[in-house]
Design a protein around this motif. Sequence first.
Motif, PDB file in Angstrom:
ATOM      1  N   GLY A  11       0.816  -1.207   0.000  1.00 31.17           N
ATOM      2  CA  GLY A  11       0.000   0.000   0.000  1.00 31.17           C
ATOM      3  C   GLY A  11       0.847   1.252   0.000  1.00 31.17           C
ATOM      4  O   GLY A  11       0.521   2.242  -0.674  1.00 31.17           O
ATOM      5  N   ALA A  12       1.962   1.244   0.751  1.00 33.06           N
ATOM      6  CA  ALA A  12       2.866   2.399   0.784  1.00 33.06           C
ATOM      7  C   ALA A  12       3.469   2.645  -0.594  1.00 33.06           C
ATOM      8  O   ALA A  12       3.652   3.795  -1.018  1.00 33.06           O
ATOM      9  CB  ALA A  12       3.966   2.172   1.812  1.00 33.06           C
ATOM     10  N   CYS A  13       3.765   1.568  -1.300  1.00 33.15           N
ATOM     11  CA  CYS A  13       4.315   1.675  -2.654  1.00 33.15           C
ATOM     12  C   CYS A  13       3.319   2.348  -3.589  1.00 33.15           C
ATOM     13  O   CYS A  13       3.672   3.243  -4.366  1.00 33.15           O
ATOM     14  CB  CYS A  13       4.682   0.279  -3.157  1.00 33.15           C
ATOM     15  SG  CYS A  13       5.627   0.272  -4.684  1.00 33.15           S
ATOM     16  N   VAL A  14       2.051   1.956  -3.497  1.00 32.67           N
ATOM     17  CA  VAL A  14       1.010   2.531  -4.350  1.00 32.67           C
ATOM     18  C   VAL A  14       0.769   3.998  -3.987  1.00 32.67           C
ATOM     19  O   VAL A  14       0.694   4.866  -4.858  1.00 32.67           O
ATOM     20  CB  VAL A  14      -0.295   1.726  -4.243  1.00 32.67           C
ATOM     21  CG1 VAL A  14      -1.417   2.396  -5.046  1.00 32.67           C
ATOM     22  CG2 VAL A  14      -0.083   0.302  -4.742  1.00 32.67           C
ATOM     23  N   LYS A  15       0.652   4.271  -2.681  1.00 35.52           N
ATOM     24  CA  LYS A  15       0.394   5.653  -2.243  1.00 35.52           C
ATOM     25  C   LYS A  15       1.549   6.578  -2.612  1.00 35.52           C
ATOM     26  O   LYS A  15       1.343   7.767  -2.858  1.00 35.52           O
ATOM     27  CB  LYS A  15       0.138   5.690  -0.737  1.00 35.52           C
ATOM     28  CG  LYS A  15      -1.222   5.131  -0.337  1.00 35.52           C
ATOM     29  CD  LYS A  15      -1.473   5.299   1.154  1.00 35.52           C
ATOM     30  CE  LYS A  15      -2.894   4.867   1.521  1.00 35.52           C
ATOM     31  NZ  LYS A  15      -3.098   3.420   1.375  1.00 35.52           N
ATOM     32  N   SER A  16       2.770   6.023  -2.630  1.00 36.03           N
ATOM     33  CA  SER A  16       3.935   6.820  -3.016  1.00 36.03           C
ATOM     34  C   SER A  16       4.102   6.902  -4.529  1.00 36.03           C
ATOM     35  O   SER A  16       5.035   7.538  -5.024  1.00 36.03           O
ATOM     36  CB  SER A  16       5.208   6.209  -2.404  1.00 36.03           C
ATOM     37  OG  SER A  16       5.139   6.177  -0.992  1.00 36.03           O
ATOM     38  N   LYS A  17       3.189   6.222  -5.254  1.00 38.44           N
ATOM     39  CA  LYS A  17       3.186   6.212  -6.715  1.00 38.44           C
ATOM     40  C   LYS A  17       4.485   5.640  -7.297  1.00 38.44           C
ATOM     41  O   LYS A  17       4.957   6.062  -8.346  1.00 38.44           O
ATOM     42  CB  LYS A  17       2.894   7.614  -7.271  1.00 38.44           C
ATOM     43  CG  LYS A  17       1.540   8.140  -6.821  1.00 38.44           C
ATOM     44  CD  LYS A  17       1.116   9.384  -7.568  1.00 38.44           C
ATOM     45  CE  LYS A  17      -0.233   9.886  -7.081  1.00 38.44           C
ATOM     46  NZ  LYS A  17      -1.317   8.882  -7.216  1.00 38.44           N
ATOM     47  N   LYS A  18       5.046   4.666  -6.603  1.00 37.22           N
ATOM     48  CA  LYS A  18       6.216   3.949  -7.106  1.00 37.22           C
ATOM     49  C   LYS A  18       5.731   2.738  -7.908  1.00 37.22           C
ATOM     50  O   LYS A  18       5.987   1.573  -7.570  1.00 37.22           O
ATOM     51  CB  LYS A  18       7.098   3.498  -5.940  1.00 37.22           C
ATOM     52  CG  LYS A  18       7.674   4.629  -5.109  1.00 37.22           C
ATOM     53  CD  LYS A  18       8.796   5.332  -5.849  1.00 37.22           C
ATOM     54  CE  LYS A  18       9.462   6.375  -4.973  1.00 37.22           C
ATOM     55  NZ  LYS A  18      10.579   7.062  -5.680  1.00 37.22           N
ATOM     56  N   PHE A  19       5.037   3.040  -8.977  1.00 32.15           N
ATOM     57  CA  PHE A  19       4.363   1.974  -9.719  1.00 32.15           C
ATOM     58  C   PHE A  19       5.338   1.009 -10.389  1.00 32.15           C
ATOM     59  O   PHE A  19       4.995  -0.145 -10.642  1.00 32.15           O
ATOM     60  CB  PHE A  19       3.428   2.580 -10.763  1.00 32.15           C
ATOM     61  CG  PHE A  19       2.310   3.393 -10.155  1.00 32.15           C
ATOM     62  CD1 PHE A  19       1.458   2.842  -9.216  1.00 32.15           C
ATOM     63  CD2 PHE A  19       2.125   4.716 -10.508  1.00 32.15           C
ATOM     64  CE1 PHE A  19       0.439   3.583  -8.649  1.00 32.15           C
ATOM     65  CE2 PHE A  19       1.099   5.474  -9.955  1.00 32.15           C
ATOM     66  CZ  PHE A  19       0.260   4.900  -9.022  1.00 32.15           C
ATOM     67  N   ASP A  20       6.559   1.501 -10.654  1.00 32.20           N
ATOM     68  CA  ASP A  20       7.545   0.625 -11.284  1.00 32.20           C
ATOM     69  C   ASP A  20       7.996  -0.493 -10.346  1.00 32.20           C
ATOM     70  O   ASP A  20       8.555  -1.500 -10.787  1.00 32.20           O
ATOM     71  CB  ASP A  20       8.770   1.444 -11.720  1.00 32.20           C
ATOM     72  CG  ASP A  20       9.403   2.214 -10.557  1.00 32.20           C
ATOM     73  OD1 ASP A  20       8.641   2.731  -9.717  1.00 32.20           O
ATOM     74  OD2 ASP A  20      10.633   2.310 -10.494  1.00 32.20           O
ATOM     75  N   MET A  21       7.703  -0.344  -9.036  1.00 33.13           N
ATOM     76  CA  MET A  21       8.145  -1.326  -8.052  1.00 33.13           C
ATOM     77  C   MET A  21       7.015  -2.230  -7.550  1.00 33.13           C
ATOM     78  O   MET A  21       7.267  -3.220  -6.869  1.00 33.13           O
ATOM     79  CB  MET A  21       8.781  -0.619  -6.852  1.00 33.13           C
ATOM     80  CG  MET A  21      10.017   0.189  -7.184  1.00 33.13           C
ATOM     81  SD  MET A  21      10.767   0.885  -5.688  1.00 33.13           S
ATOM     82  CE  MET A  21      11.229  -0.616  -4.826  1.00 33.13           C
ATOM     83  N   VAL A  22       5.780  -1.874  -7.870  1.00 30.73           N
ATOM     84  CA  VAL A  22       4.639  -2.594  -7.299  1.00 30.73           C
ATOM     85  C   VAL A  22       4.660  -4.069  -7.671  1.00 30.73           C
ATOM     86  O   VAL A  22       4.549  -4.954  -6.803  1.00 30.73           O
ATOM     87  CB  VAL A  22       3.306  -1.955  -7.747  1.00 30.73           C
ATOM     88  CG1 VAL A  22       2.133  -2.800  -7.277  1.00 30.73           C
ATOM     89  CG2 VAL A  22       3.173  -0.546  -7.206  1.00 30.73           C
ATOM     90  N   GLU A  23       4.800  -4.368  -8.956  1.00 29.29           N
ATOM     91  CA  GLU A  23       4.776  -5.764  -9.394  1.00 29.29           C
ATOM     92  C   GLU A  23       5.964  -6.547  -8.842  1.00 29.29           C
ATOM     93  O   GLU A  23       5.840  -7.726  -8.499  1.00 29.29           O
ATOM     94  CB  GLU A  23       4.755  -5.835 -10.919  1.00 29.29           C
ATOM     95  CG  GLU A  23       3.442  -5.382 -11.544  1.00 29.29           C
ATOM     96  CD  GLU A  23       3.407  -5.594 -13.033  1.00 29.29           C
ATOM     97  OE1 GLU A  23       3.112  -6.726 -13.463  1.00 29.29           O
ATOM     98  OE2 GLU A  23       3.672  -4.628 -13.773  1.00 29.29           O
ATOM     99  N   LYS A  24       7.111  -5.868  -8.716  1.00 31.01           N
ATOM    100  CA  LYS A  24       8.315  -6.515  -8.174  1.00 31.01           C
ATOM    101  C   LYS A  24       8.074  -6.942  -6.721  1.00 31.01           C
ATOM    102  O   LYS A  24       8.373  -8.075  -6.329  1.00 31.01           O
ATOM    103  CB  LYS A  24       9.491  -5.548  -8.258  1.00 31.01           C
ATOM    104  CG  LYS A  24      10.821  -6.127  -7.814  1.00 31.01           C
ATOM    105  CD  LYS A  24      11.940  -5.105  -8.065  1.00 31.01           C
ATOM    106  CE  LYS A  24      13.318  -5.713  -7.788  1.00 31.01           C
ATOM    107  NZ  LYS A  24      13.547  -5.996  -6.377  1.00 31.01           N
ATOM    108  N   ILE A  25       7.508  -6.028  -5.918  1.00 32.59           N
ATOM    109  CA  ILE A  25       7.228  -6.333  -4.513  1.00 32.59           C
ATOM    110  C   ILE A  25       6.198  -7.455  -4.406  1.00 32.59           C
ATOM    111  O   ILE A  25       6.367  -8.397  -3.628  1.00 32.59           O
ATOM    112  CB  ILE A  25       6.731  -5.071  -3.783  1.00 32.59           C
ATOM    113  CG1 ILE A  25       7.874  -4.067  -3.645  1.00 32.59           C
ATOM    114  CG2 ILE A  25       6.154  -5.408  -2.405  1.00 32.59           C
ATOM    115  CD1 ILE A  25       7.438  -2.714  -3.146  1.00 32.59           C
TER     116      ILE A  25
END
Length: 374
Positions: A129-143
């Motif tokens: 959720g922190a990844c999405v809220k921070s808009k780090k979309f390039d990392m979402v699928e990796k996590i």
Amino acid sequence: MSFCRLLRRAFSTTTKSIRAISADLDGEQNLKRLVKKFKESSELYRFRTKTPIYEETVRRLANAKRFRAIEELLEDQKKYPDFSDEGFAVRLVSLYGKAGMFDNAQKTFDEMPERNCARTVLSFNALLGACVKSKKFDMVEKIFGEVPEKLSIEPDLVSYNTMVKAFCEMGSFDSAVLMIQEMEKKGVKPDVITFNTILDCLYGNKRFSDAEKIWGQMVEKNIVPNIRSYNAKLLGLALEKRTKEGAQLVEELRNIGVKPDVFSFNALIKGFVNEGDLDEAKRWYGEIEKSSCSPDKWTFETLVPFVCEKGDVEYAFELCKNIFQRNRLVGVALLQAVVDGLVKASRIEEAREVVKLGNTNSYRNYNLKLPSDE
């Protein structure tokens, strides 16, 4: 005095002190002093149990872009034994996410084992959720792909719904839809939140026919649409300039016992504004007043400029009075446009009243001026 009475008195005193501390923090305008007071207050265990105080303080600092202050405040929390509790650690991860500080959220997640703090799907979801809220979309699928396997965690419904949200925010609507199939393969049943997230994005991006297909899937899976589902459809109809169909839908909702909310009415107002229908836009504003809902900032920011454009300055004046009665924060330009329109229509007294309300209300000085004062 009995021990129980002493305990109750001590508890009551502590509760009152926490309320006083919260009020003091809310009223503190100097953000440096705010952080200092927060850290001092954190020494009290009961203070550290008050999640809303943490959220409000971090929100204020984030709005002021005081990211170093947020780091100072949240890193200080790690010295307490509470950090060994996953729930407390999850709060820190989530707060960093809400502030858009994903690197700090990741660091906090990685530090949890050092404090013998278990990392379960709860903390994984907080990191995602922190990844999405921070808009780090390039990392979402990796996590999503690596962390569960590394920690032997099974993603749950919240995990998948977060991924659906991420794909929607990235504009990858097809990937969001495919995630439903992936969930079902893993034995996770999508819920109304899953579908509402996709419906919001499809209807909101003028993909009406695609949204209707998703609606059909939701019904097939016996997932009952709620008011948010209908609001997404109402917005879609408004964007398609089919607002009369939306108005019929609202009437149907009333007949089946689904209560429209302010977002339902706002969608209709937006639609009729887009279609240039002043009478219908005003009528549905009146429906808000008749209901148990209250017009919000978005209501006024949609309707007032349109009313001014149509030259109905008398109605614009009434809307302005309602803005101040309800303490709604709107843009200065919106109110100034009403003042200018009233003056142009030679309604000087009403213009002066809006200026007075704008400059003497209890929640914001808009610094409005009569055109002659400039």
